[in-house]
Every structure is written in structure tokens, then in C-alpha cells.
Design a protein around this motif. Structure first.
Motif, PDB file in Angstrom:
ATOM      1  N   GLU A  43      78.242  75.669 -53.217  1.00 42.96           N
ATOM      2  CA  GLU A  43      78.683  76.423 -52.073  1.00 42.96           C
ATOM      3  C   GLU A  43      80.047  75.976 -51.974  1.00 42.96           C
ATOM      4  O   GLU A  43      80.483  74.681 -51.761  1.00 42.96           O
ATOM      5  N   SER A  45      82.826  76.332 -48.637  1.00 39.57           N
ATOM      6  CA  SER A  45      82.930  76.639 -47.281  1.00 39.57           C
ATOM      7  C   SER A  45      83.851  76.099 -46.488  1.00 39.57           C
ATOM      8  O   SER A  45      84.451  74.958 -46.950  1.00 39.57           O
ATOM      9  N   THR A  46      84.406  76.743 -45.536  1.00 42.73           N
ATOM     10  CA  THR A  46      85.273  75.991 -44.660  1.00 42.73           C
ATOM     11  C   THR A  46      84.954  76.202 -43.327  1.00 42.73           C
ATOM     12  O   THR A  46      84.013  77.174 -42.781  1.00 42.73           O
ATOM     13  N   THR A  48      86.225  77.699 -39.487  1.00 45.32           N
ATOM     14  CA  THR A  48      87.293  78.411 -38.703  1.00 45.32           C
ATOM     15  C   THR A  48      87.784  77.656 -37.641  1.00 45.32           C
ATOM     16  O   THR A  48      87.141  76.517 -37.122  1.00 45.32           O
ATOM     17  N   SER A  52      82.900  77.432 -36.460  1.00 43.34           N
ATOM     18  CA  SER A  52      82.133  78.194 -37.171  1.00 43.34           C
ATOM     19  C   SER A  52      82.327  78.004 -38.492  1.00 43.34           C
ATOM     20  O   SER A  52      83.376  78.095 -39.062  1.00 43.34           O
ATOM     21  N   LYS A  53      81.147  78.108 -39.373  1.00 44.54           N
ATOM     22  CA  LYS A  53      81.270  77.820 -40.964  1.00 44.54           C
ATOM     23  C   LYS A  53      81.600  79.153 -41.411  1.00 44.54           C
ATOM     24  O   LYS A  53      80.883  80.146 -41.182  1.00 44.54           O
ATOM     25  N   LEU A  54      82.520  79.392 -42.422  1.00 45.38           N
ATOM     26  CA  LEU A  54      83.011  80.454 -43.164  1.00 45.38           C
ATOM     27  C   LEU A  54      82.528  80.011 -44.628  1.00 45.38           C
ATOM     28  O   LEU A  54      83.094  79.357 -45.066  1.00 45.38           O
ATOM     29  N   THR A  55      81.691  81.012 -45.294  1.00 46.78           N
ATOM     30  CA  THR A  55      81.202  80.663 -46.566  1.00 46.78           C
ATOM     31  C   THR A  55      82.114  81.584 -47.436  1.00 46.78           C
ATOM     32  O   THR A  55      82.225  82.643 -47.378  1.00 46.78           O
ATOM     33  N   ILE A  56      82.858  80.716 -48.244  1.00 48.28           N
ATOM     34  CA  ILE A  56      83.671  81.470 -49.388  1.00 48.28           C
ATOM     35  C   ILE A  56      82.976  81.876 -50.711  1.00 48.28           C
ATOM     36  O   ILE A  56      83.098  82.765 -51.162  1.00 48.28           O
ATOM     37  N   GLN A  57      82.144  80.862 -51.225  1.00 52.24           N
ATOM     38  CA  GLN A  57      81.135  81.313 -52.340  1.00 52.24           C
ATOM     39  C   GLN A  57      79.945  80.717 -52.068  1.00 52.24           C
ATOM     40  O   GLN A  57      79.756  79.440 -51.776  1.00 52.24           O
ATOM     41  N   GLU A  58      79.039  81.415 -52.337  1.00 52.02           N
ATOM     42  CA  GLU A  58      77.665  81.261 -52.237  1.00 52.02           C
ATOM     43  C   GLU A  58      77.188  80.274 -53.308  1.00 52.02           C
ATOM     44  O   GLU A  58      77.761  80.153 -54.561  1.00 52.02           O
ATOM     45  N   THR A  59      76.165  79.249 -52.972  1.00 50.90           N
ATOM     46  CA  THR A  59      75.395  78.533 -54.056  1.00 50.90           C
ATOM     47  C   THR A  59      74.526  79.566 -54.820  1.00 50.90           C
ATOM     48  O   THR A  59      73.828  80.441 -54.410  1.00 50.90           O
TER      49      THR A  59
END
Length: 104
Positions: A43, A45-46, A48, A52-59
Motif C-alpha cells: 500500500e 498512502s499519505t 491529508t 486522514s489517511k489517503l490511499t494512493i495504491q492498494e495492497t
């Protein structure tokens, strides 16, 4: 082609020469299966500005081991490792028990 014939043909094609498959379940027999997975993509993520967590690429996961047991006989029908087509980034050993040498 019946389910049993299909399983028989598939089982013959996936088993290595050192495994002996003697009895397959019949139509209507109950089986239980378990699958173990490895990660092939982590995964990304970053956080914001609001925290809150923003997932850029899923596992992504791939199957690494499959086991099938006959429920009534409690015999192992098959138990084998599956070599993922992608590179493994985490064997998830703490959950799966799968280690690198299992997939070599």
C-alpha cells in the motif's frame, strides 16, 4: 463433464510427481479449504492536511498456498504451494507461515 471429473483432471494436472492423490471427494461430499496469501504490492498512502489517511495504491495479494481437506474423512486431498506470477514484496509469514524457500 461432471464436477468430480473436472476436479480429477485438474488435480492430475497440478500435482507434482512426488505427490500421490488416491481418493477424490465424490459429488456432494463436503470439503474444506484454506488459502494463504502473500503481498505482491504494498500500500502507498499519505496523510491529508486534516490528518486522514489517503490511499494512493492498494495492497495486492496473491495466493501462495492452498489446502483442501475432506470433511467426513478428515484426510488431506491436497496441500501445495502456488508460485505467484509477480514478485513477492511481503511473505506475511506472521500470518501465513509461508517463507521465501517455500516458493523457490
Amino acid at each position: 463433464q461432471s464436477w468430480h471429473q473436472s476436479l480429477t483432471n485438474n488435480a492430475r494436472s497440478i500435482f507434482s510427481a512426488n505427490q500421490k492423490l488416491t481418493v477424490l471427494p465424490g459429488e456432494g461430499d463436503l470439503v474444506a479449504f484454506d488459502a494463504e496469501f502473500v503481498s505482491v504490492q504494498e500500500e502507498v498512502s499519505t496523510l491529508t492536511e486534516s490528518g486522514s489517511k489517503l490511499t494512493i495504491q492498494e495492497t495486492r495479494h496473491a495466493i501462495a498456498r492452498i489446502s483442501v481437506v475432506g470433511c467426513e474423512t478428515r484426510t488431506v486431498i491436497f496441500d501445495d504451494f502456488v508460485l505467484p506470477q509477480e514478485n513477492v514484496v511481503d511473505f506475511l509469514t506472521r500470518f501465513s507461515g509461508v517463507v521465501e524457500r517455500d516458493l523457490n
